[in-house]
Design an enzyme around this catalytic site. Structure first.
Site, PDB file in Angstrom:
ATOM      1  CB  SER A   1       5.300  -2.830   4.430  1.00 15.74           C
ATOM      2  OG  SER A   1       5.116  -3.318   5.710  1.00 15.74           O
TER       3      SER A   1
ATOM      4  CB  ALA B   1       1.694  -0.747  -2.997  1.00 16.81           C
ATOM      5  CB  ALA B   2      -3.004  -2.413  -1.295  1.00 17.66           C
TER       6      ALA B   2
ATOM      7  CG  HIS C   1       9.935  -9.998   5.101  1.00 25.12           C
ATOM      8  ND1 HIS C   1      10.486  -8.742   5.147  1.00 25.12           N
ATOM      9  CD2 HIS C   1       9.713 -10.270   3.790  1.00 25.12           C
ATOM     10  CE1 HIS C   1      10.596  -8.265   3.909  1.00 25.12           C
ATOM     11  NE2 HIS C   1      10.122  -9.168   3.067  1.00 25.12           N
TER      12      HIS C   1
ATOM     13  CG  HIS D   1      13.724 -11.367   4.442  1.00 25.97           C
ATOM     14  ND1 HIS D   1      15.078 -11.547   4.310  1.00 25.97           N
ATOM     15  CD2 HIS D   1      13.294 -10.874   3.255  1.00 25.97           C
ATOM     16  CE1 HIS D   1      15.448 -11.166   3.091  1.00 25.97           C
ATOM     17  NE2 HIS D   1      14.385 -10.765   2.430  1.00 25.97           N
TER      18      HIS D   1
ATOM     19  CB  SER E   1      -1.759   6.076   2.437  1.00 31.42           C
ATOM     20  OG  SER E   1      -0.854   6.010   3.527  1.00 31.42           O
TER      21      SER E   1
ATOM     22  NE  ARG F   1      11.644 -14.014   1.090  1.00 29.02           N
ATOM     23  CZ  ARG F   1      11.234 -12.814   0.719  1.00 29.02           C
ATOM     24  NH1 ARG F   1      10.134 -12.299   1.240  1.00 29.02           N
ATOM     25  NH2 ARG F   1      11.897 -12.130  -0.167  1.00 29.02           N
TER      26      ARG F   1
ATOM     27  NE  ARG G   1       5.770 -11.858   0.509  1.00 29.32           N
ATOM     28  CZ  ARG G   1       6.803 -11.063   0.213  1.00 29.32           C
ATOM     29  NH1 ARG G   1       6.916 -10.562  -1.000  1.00 29.32           N
ATOM     30  NH2 ARG G   1       7.702 -10.769   1.113  1.00 29.32           N
TER      31      ARG G   1
ATOM     32  CD  GLU H   1      13.872 -10.313  -4.818  1.00 33.43           C
ATOM     33  OE1 GLU H   1      12.699 -10.706  -4.750  1.00 33.43           O
ATOM     34  OE2 GLU H   1      14.227  -9.179  -4.453  1.00 33.43           O
TER      35      GLU H   1
HETATM   36  P1  FAD Z   1       1.368  -1.013   3.597  1.00 35.99           P
HETATM   37  O1  FAD Z   1       2.267  -0.463   2.579  1.00 35.99           O
HETATM   38  O2  FAD Z   1       1.987  -1.612   4.811  1.00 35.99           O
HETATM   39  O3  FAD Z   1       0.408   0.165   4.023  1.00 35.99           O
HETATM   40  C1  FAD Z   1      -0.494   0.013   5.095  1.00 35.99           C
HETATM   41  C2  FAD Z   1      -1.258   1.295   5.244  1.00 35.99           C
HETATM   42  O4  FAD Z   1      -2.356   1.080   6.131  1.00 35.99           O
HETATM   43  C3  FAD Z   1      -0.444   2.436   5.851  1.00 35.99           C
HETATM   44  O5  FAD Z   1      -0.770   3.618   5.194  1.00 35.99           O
HETATM   45  C4  FAD Z   1      -0.951   2.504   7.291  1.00 35.99           C
HETATM   46  O6  FAD Z   1      -0.896   3.780   7.858  1.00 35.99           O
HETATM   47  C5  FAD Z   1      -2.404   2.116   7.079  1.00 35.99           C
HETATM   48  N1  FAD Z   1      -3.054   1.611   8.287  1.00 35.99           N
HETATM   49  C6  FAD Z   1      -2.779   0.486   8.993  1.00 35.99           C
HETATM   50  N2  FAD Z   1      -3.596   0.396  10.061  1.00 35.99           N
HETATM   51  C7  FAD Z   1      -4.406   1.491  10.018  1.00 35.99           C
HETATM   52  C8  FAD Z   1      -5.417   1.988  10.860  1.00 35.99           C
HETATM   53  N3  FAD Z   1      -5.808   1.363  11.986  1.00 35.99           N
HETATM   54  N4  FAD Z   1      -6.008   3.161  10.519  1.00 35.99           N
HETATM   55  C9  FAD Z   1      -5.640   3.845   9.408  1.00 35.99           C
HETATM   56  N5  FAD Z   1      -4.679   3.417   8.585  1.00 35.99           N
HETATM   57  C10 FAD Z   1      -4.067   2.255   8.887  1.00 35.99           C
HETATM   58  N6  FAD Z   1       7.376  -6.940  -1.285  1.00 35.99           N
HETATM   59  C11 FAD Z   1       7.741  -7.041  -2.580  1.00 35.99           C
HETATM   60  O7  FAD Z   1       6.938  -7.432  -3.423  1.00 35.99           O
HETATM   61  N7  FAD Z   1       8.997  -6.688  -2.955  1.00 35.99           N
HETATM   62  C12 FAD Z   1       9.942  -6.246  -2.085  1.00 35.99           C
HETATM   63  O8  FAD Z   1      11.055  -5.926  -2.461  1.00 35.99           O
HETATM   64  C13 FAD Z   1       9.588  -6.154  -0.711  1.00 35.99           C
HETATM   65  N8  FAD Z   1      10.484  -5.728   0.219  1.00 35.99           N
HETATM   66  C14 FAD Z   1      10.079  -5.558   1.511  1.00 35.99           C
HETATM   67  C15 FAD Z   1      10.975  -5.023   2.444  1.00 35.99           C
HETATM   68  C16 FAD Z   1      10.569  -4.781   3.747  1.00 35.99           C
HETATM   69  C17 FAD Z   1      11.535  -4.201   4.738  1.00 35.99           C
HETATM   70  C18 FAD Z   1       9.238  -5.096   4.132  1.00 35.99           C
HETATM   71  C19 FAD Z   1       8.779  -4.847   5.535  1.00 35.99           C
HETATM   72  C20 FAD Z   1       8.354  -5.628   3.208  1.00 35.99           C
HETATM   73  C21 FAD Z   1       8.756  -5.868   1.906  1.00 35.99           C
HETATM   74  N9  FAD Z   1       7.880  -6.388   0.955  1.00 35.99           N
HETATM   75  C22 FAD Z   1       8.265  -6.502  -0.354  1.00 35.99           C
HETATM   76  C23 FAD Z   1       6.468  -6.589   1.289  1.00 35.99           C
HETATM   77  C24 FAD Z   1       5.662  -5.388   0.790  1.00 35.99           C
HETATM   78  O9  FAD Z   1       6.402  -4.214   1.032  1.00 35.99           O
HETATM   79  C25 FAD Z   1       4.316  -5.288   1.475  1.00 35.99           C
HETATM   80  O10 FAD Z   1       3.657  -6.515   1.446  1.00 35.99           O
HETATM   81  C26 FAD Z   1       3.446  -4.237   0.775  1.00 35.99           C
HETATM   82  O11 FAD Z   1       4.136  -3.028   0.690  1.00 35.99           O
HETATM   83  C27 FAD Z   1       2.148  -4.069   1.531  1.00 35.99           C
HETATM   84  O12 FAD Z   1       1.467  -2.976   0.977  1.00 35.99           O
HETATM   85  P2  FAD Z   1       0.055  -2.581   1.533  1.00 35.99           P
HETATM   86  O13 FAD Z   1      -0.414  -1.437   0.716  1.00 35.99           O
HETATM   87  O14 FAD Z   1      -0.789  -3.783   1.640  1.00 35.99           O
HETATM   88  O15 FAD Z   1       0.348  -2.108   3.036  1.00 35.99           O
HETATM   89  C1  SIN Z   2      13.750  -8.409  -0.379  1.00 42.33           C
HETATM   90  O1  SIN Z   2      14.152  -7.431  -1.001  1.00 42.33           O
HETATM   91  O2  SIN Z   2      14.442  -9.356  -0.021  1.00 42.33           O
HETATM   92  C2  SIN Z   2      12.322  -8.459  -0.044  1.00 42.33           C
HETATM   93  C3  SIN Z   2      11.585  -8.976  -1.187  1.00 42.33           C
HETATM   94  C4  SIN Z   2      10.226  -9.372  -0.750  1.00 42.33           C
HETATM   95  O3  SIN Z   2       9.926  -9.388   0.437  1.00 42.33           O
HETATM   96  O4  SIN Z   2       9.435  -9.691  -1.630  1.00 42.33           O
END
Ligand code: FAD
Ligand code: SIN
Length: 529
Positions: free
Chosen positions: A42, A15-16, A347, A239, A13, A286, A382, A115
């Site tokens: 994340s 962004a993807a 990261h 990171h 749940s 990075r 990345r 960045e």
């Molecule tokens: P996530 O947002 O991680 O969601 C994963 C989902 O899968 C969650 O809902 C979780 O509950 C679910 N899930 C996992 N395993 C299971 C399971 N077994 N059963 C059921 N559900 C499960 N990227 C940028 O582009 N810009 C930024 O500024 C940036 N800043 C960041 C800062 C931090 C501190 C971190 C950690 C990352 C950052 N990133 C940034 C990277 C970015 O946030 C992530 O790559 C992105 O949010 C991933 O999104 P996602 O939807 O793929 O997964």
């Molecule tokens: C950050 O805000 O430095 C994270 C950005 C990213 O992971 O893309």
């Protein structure tokens, strides 16, 4: 055992997952599973923002080139172009959903920050807490949609494949997922014509990571067990600037602090060391910055280096980084007057489940989007703020493909319920905790920023021993969330180490003292089950 039928199941749940669900819900009934709270991935932790070509004078070609340079030539150009060209429209749609991006009179109305690795101001953001605003907007839209059922606290265990049909068929089709309901402790069956993995990364394989607790590589491991290829797992991104604090272990200091003039200094002398390593100094990609910090920390026996933005006007610092300013103030650091102690930490997971431009995996009926996937966007490293973008562009692409192919996706056959007849409750939970800590520690020490073949082999040896122990445990005891995660963490660690041993060069995030050169020809590391 309860059985839930949907048109499409989305596992994750963030962004993807939510982007895919919202797009699918125009036509289909969608179930969205999250293994804990809906905002615990994340996405809600993202700080810096989302990259898109919006500044006058910036071009798609420039964003593509910056992405390919950071990715050390391993990116798939078609994927990079696809994502970059769809970025401005993705930002518009998020704004329509109510994400309150910072605005400014220039750059067509957006306030853009900078960045590392970007040759233009390109990052749209909501102060220094972009992810939280994005997560909230997506959750609001999903919750308001009657075609979407949000299912928090469901821990996906394994994909339902043709093997689990009442009549065995070996065609590898995926029909949904078995998931543990945390509240009842019961394993439920969720079936659908199409299943989307959006489970995020595997950062918690490492002792120090900026990622949340649940980043245990579940989707990568589930896809691998079901029969998907997994690629480029050696490219784990560190990171450069995670807060060094003995109590608060994973607080990120956004790259935008360096983008807005923050300097990296040796604590005792105040020496600004990045120009010694790269002409781009603090704005190098990075991997370069993380390796430079690691080098200085090891060379000088330091616990941390300093990141300093105190030379900027206090109002500017407070205005641009209100959340970081407030959080560090609580910890006794006033960033308008003092430097921040920082260390590199894991990261982002650049590798993952192999997908095409529609988010399709190797298995019919299974898609993967976001950090769980390897789409060809990131290559060997990345570029900052390209990952949220990938979630939006591929979330939409997968939804579009499912809608276009709907009539060709057969409904699921009758599926066998989860069988617990031969297991009992665990009497030794301590085994899980011990193994979990051990994996994270040796991955940090042996498979970190700088690698050697010998250290990788040591890690592989331990993984083999633990695999036997964890496999035995899994075979005898009833599943718990911790056991599910431990099994996935170990399998993902194994994939990282195998991939790292396979690559006989240094490229992007994979740096080994035994093969310091970069080969002329760039190739993906592809593991097939
Ligand atoms: P996530 O947002 O991680 O969601 C994963 C989902 O899968 C969650 O809902 C979780 O509950 C679910 N899930 C996992 N395993 C299971 C399971 N077994 N059963 C059921 N559900 C499960 N990227 C940028 O582009 N810009 C930024 O500024 C940036 N800043 C960041 C800062 C931090 C501190 C971190 C950690 C990352 C950052 N990133 C940034 C990277 C970015 O946030 C992530 O790559 C992105 O949010 C991933 O999104 P996602 O939807 O793929 O997964
Ligand atoms: C950050 O805000 O430095 C994270 C950005 C990213 O992971 O893309």
């Amino acid at each position: 055992m309860p059985h839930h039928a949907f048109d499409v199941i989305v596992i994750g749940s963030g962004a993807a997952g939510l982007t895919a669900a919202i797009n699918l819900a125009q036509r289909f009934r969608v179930g969205v599973l999250a293994k804990a709270g809906l905002s615990d991935g994340s996405t809600a932790w993202a700080q810096g923002g989302i990259a898109a070509v919006l500044e006058p004078g910036d071009t798609f070609e420039s964003h593509v080139e910056d992405t390919m340079i950071a990715g050390a030539g391993l990116n798939n150009r078609a994927t990079v172009e696809f994502v970059v060209e769809n970025a401005p429209a993705a930002i518009e749609r998020l704004a329509e959903l109510g994400v309150p991006f910072n605005v400014a009179p220039d750059a067509n109305g957006w306030h853009l920050t900078r960045e590392g690795g970007h040759s233009h101001r390109r990052i749209v953001h909501v102060d220094d807490a972009t992810g939280r605003a994005v997560q909230q907007a997506l959750e609001r839209a999903a919750a308001a949609n009657p075609n979407i059922t949000l299912l928090p606290d469901r821990v996906a265990i394994d994909l339902v494949t043709s093997r689990h049909g009442e009549r065995y068929s070996g065609d590898g089709h995926v029909w949904g997922v078995y998931a543990l309901d945390r509240a009842s402790g019961i394993v439920e069956t969720f079936t659908a014509r199409a299943t989307i993995l959006a489970t995020g990364g595997a950062g918690r394989v490492y002792l120090f990571s900026t990622a949340p607790r649940g980043a245990t590589g579940d989707g990568i491991a589930m896809a691998w067990r079901a029969g998907c290829r997994v690629s480029n797992m050696e490219f784990m991104q560190f990171h450069p600037t995670c807060l060094y604090n003995l109590e608060v272990k994973n607080f990120l200091i956004t790259e935008a602090v360096r983008g807005e003039g923050g300097r990296l200094l040796i604590p005792e002398t105040g020496h600004r060391f990045m120009p010694d390593f790269d002409p781009r100094a603090e704005l190098a990609p990075r991997d370069v910055v993380a390796r430079a910090i690691d080098h200085e920390i090891k060379r000088l026996g330091l616990d941390f280096v300093h990141l300093d933005i105190s030379h900027a006007p206090p109002d500017f610092v407070r205005g641009h980084f209100p959340n970081i300013h407030a959080r560090l103030q609580e910890l006794g650091i006033d960033i308008t007057r003092q430097p921040i102690p920082v260390v590199p930490a894991q990261h982002y997971t650049c590798g993952g489940v192999v997908v095409d431009l529609d988010g399709r995996t190797d298995l019919p009926g299974l898609y993967a989007v976001g950090e769980v996937s390897q789409s060809g966007l990131h290559g060997a490293n990345r570029l900052a703020s390209n990952s949220l973008l990938e979630c939006f562009v591929f979330g939409e692409a997968a939804a579009r493909h499912i809608a276009d192919q709907w009539d060709d996706l057969a409904p699921p056959p009758p599926i066998r319920p989860w069988d617990e007849s031969r297991v009992t409750d665990s009497d030794e939970e301590v085994v899980i905790k011990q193994n979990w800590t051990e994996i994270r520690r040796f991955m940090w020490n042996y498979v970190g920023i700088v690698r050697t073949t010998k250290r990788l082999e040591r890690a592989q040896h331990r993984i083999r021993m633990l695999a036997e122990e964890v496999g035995d445990y899994y075979g005898h005891f009833r599943v718990t969330p911790d056991l599910v995660e431990l099994r996935n963490l170990l399998q993902t660690a194994g994939l990282i180490v195998r991939s790292a041993l396979h690559r006989k060069e240094s490229r992007g995030l994979h740096y080994t003292l035994d093969f310091p050169e970069t080969l002329a020809e760039a190739g993906d590391t592809v593991l097939a089950p």
